[in-house]
Design an enzyme around this catalytic site. Structure first.
Site, PDB file in Angstrom:
ATOM      1  N   SER A 189       0.547  -0.908   0.509  1.00  0.00           N
ATOM      2  CA  SER A 189       0.069  -0.081   0.524  1.00  0.00           C
ATOM      3  C   SER A 189       0.656   1.093  -0.297  1.00  0.00           C
ATOM      4  O   SER A 189       1.959   1.797  -0.673  1.00  0.00           O
ATOM      5  CB  SER A 189      -0.866  -0.283   1.116  1.00  0.00           C
ATOM      6  N   ASP A 248      -2.347   6.629  -3.828  1.00  0.00           N
ATOM      7  CA  ASP A 248      -1.514   5.527  -3.144  1.00  0.00           C
ATOM      8  C   ASP A 248      -1.011   4.369  -3.629  1.00  0.00           C
ATOM      9  O   ASP A 248      -0.864   4.321  -5.285  1.00  0.00           O
ATOM     10  CB  ASP A 248      -1.765   5.439  -1.086  1.00  0.00           C
ATOM     11  N   ASP A 267      -0.958   1.289  -4.173  1.00  0.00           N
ATOM     12  CA  ASP A 267      -1.463   0.145  -4.878  1.00  0.00           C
ATOM     13  C   ASP A 267      -2.862   0.875  -5.425  1.00  0.00           C
ATOM     14  O   ASP A 267      -4.273   0.211  -5.758  1.00  0.00           O
ATOM     15  CB  ASP A 267      -2.547  -1.150  -4.194  1.00  0.00           C
ATOM     16  N   ASP A 326      -5.948   2.369  -4.266  1.00  0.00           N
ATOM     17  CA  ASP A 326      -7.226   1.774  -3.727  1.00  0.00           C
ATOM     18  C   ASP A 326      -7.347   2.881  -2.243  1.00  0.00           C
ATOM     19  O   ASP A 326      -8.977   2.881  -2.227  1.00  0.00           O
ATOM     20  CB  ASP A 326      -7.143   0.377  -2.387  1.00  0.00           C
TER      21      ASP A 326
END
Length: 451
Positions: free
Chosen positions: A102, A243, A245, A247
């Site tokens: 993340s 961010d 990833d 999400d």
């Protein structure tokens, strides 16, 4: 039993440490493959990753584990976490795995797991996998003729691209908007610019040159200085920061200021309610959601339910309550009309749709209510350090009267990092800081005595 591998959002740790390495990835593939082998059909798993250099190593080990368990593996390369959730459903897979840490820097990595319905795994399912990973050996592997194969999904990005665009009103274009996009040198670096460009926006892209070691480095949702300056210098209408990833997101207004996550959630909730698309006129936030949000929503006929921290817990509460929208102040926004997990691209498209419909700036649309002051501190600890409920309750009881009826104290151990998070919220910022300092000192003192 205390979990060794799984935290609040899958598995995460420093690469090539005892908490995350190739052996753990192999065991995860073997164990998850066994747990999700159900029935006589040919089983499939979708694997995506962000841009960390360790992704190659972990992907190979994970692929080996899954194929050894008899699953066919679909390798999608660098794509956002929500794309894995989508493709798991679209490809009728039994499981989806995203290799990511993340917003963390490149030294860390991890795994987020999705079931065949595109939702993150429950605690019970994670425990079932963990129990197998802790076994000395995983027996009953398929014979040589039944092991899985692996193949690349060459059109993974284009599939997700079209899925994302389909959530934006097909009568709208973004020709009149100038947008700065920060891809965090992460999973969205290919797909995000294409989405906004194809919808007509004038885009300026930063953080789109990943080298395996610069993900989230001076960019992304936790480092917004560059994009804030860029929005002002380019006279852009807004900035969108992802961010690692993709999400979660942070929106930057036309003045170069970060839009608070609770303001953003309230704006989307209001827009959906105005369209009669907000199921039960209720949304899910977390214990960290600002008191100002809690007071504002009833004024426009919307209820707020609080869940534990983490988008997985938000989604679980949304499904339990049967509601459409949920989110966290950190920028995880889940819109069940479109997706099963936090999706920064789809959330940003709903923000842009509101700008187009209302013909207002993002600062005007999100200036909805005053926020209570919050003070935060992250206290480093060892993963084995104890912080029991009795100590937490004692610290809160000692200070809650000082804050008054509207004040709140939140103390919790992070499920993704070896830290204790403390949040003090009230109408008095100076008082917040004083109490934060006192509580932080006592927690550090406790850990010192514990060790």
């Amino acid at each position: 039993m205390v979990k060794k591998f799984f935290g609040t959002d899958g598995i995460r740790g420093t690469v090539n440490s005892e908490t995350l390495n190739s052996e753990i990835a192999l065991k995860l593939g073997l164990a998850a493959g066994k747990v999700f082998t159900r029935g006589n059909h040919k089983h499939r798993v979708v694997i995506g990753k962000d841009t960390r250099v360790s992704g190659y190593m972990l992907e190979s080990a994970l692929e080996s584990g899954f194929t050894s368990s008899g699953m066919d593996v679909f390798l999608c390369g660098p794509i956002p976490t929500p794309a894995v959730a989508f493709l798991t459903q679209a490809l009728r897979a039994d499981l989806g795995v995203m290799i990511t840490a993340s917003h963390n820097t490149f030294e860390d990595n991890g795994f987020k797991l999705f079931g065949p319905d595109g939702y993150k795994l429950s605690d019970n399912k994670q425990s079932e996998i963990e129990d197998l990973m802790n076994s000395i050996e995983i027996k009953d592997l398929p014979k040589a003729g039944n092991i899985g194969i692996a193949k690349r999904v060459d059109d993974a990005i284009s599939r997700y691209l079209e899925f994302s665009k389909a959530t934006f009103p097909n009568t709208m274009r973004l020709d009149h908007l100038k947008i700065v996009i920060d891809c965090a040198n992460g999973a969205a670096y290919k797909v995000a610019p294409k989405v906004f460009w194809e919808l007509g926006a004038d885009i300026i892209v930063i953080g789109d040159q990943p080298n395996g070691r610069n993900i989230n480095l001076n960019c992304g949702t936790t480092n917004t200085e560059t994009i804030r300056e860029k929005v002002v210098n380019e006279k852009a209408d807004l900035g969108i920061s992802f961010d690692g990833d993709a999400d979660r997101l942070v929106i930057i207004d036309e003045n170069g200021h970060e839009v608070n996550g609770d303001h953003l959630l309230a704006m989307i909730a209001k827009n959906l309610k105005d369209k009669n698309m907000l199921q039960l006129n209720t949304i899910v936030g977390t214990i960290m959601s600002n008191k100002g949000l809690e007071e504002y929503l009833p004024e426009i006929g919307i209820n707020l339910i609080r869940s534990k921290v983490g988008d997985r817990h938000v989604v679980e509460e949304m499904r339990k309550q049967g509601v459409t929208l949920g989110g966290e102040p950190s920028g995880h926004i889940i819109i069940n009309n479109f997706c099963t997990t936090g999706d920064a691209i789809i959330a940003s498209l709903q923000v842009l749709a509101s700008i187009c419909e209302e013909k207002k700036s993002i600062s005007e649309l999100t200036n909805l209510f005053p926020l209570y002051h919050q003070a935060h501190n992250n206290i480093q600890c060892n993963s084995s350090d104890s912080l029991d409920d009795s100590l937490i309750n004692k610290l809160i009881e000692e200070k809650k009267d000082k804050l008054g009826k509207k004040g709140r104290i939140i103390i919790r151990k992070s499920g993704t990092e070896p830290i204790v998070r403390v949040m003090i919220e009230s109408e008095d910022s100076d008082l917040n800081l004083d109490i934060l300092e006192e509580i932080s000192f006592k927690i550090k003192e406790h850990f010192s005595n514990y060790n």
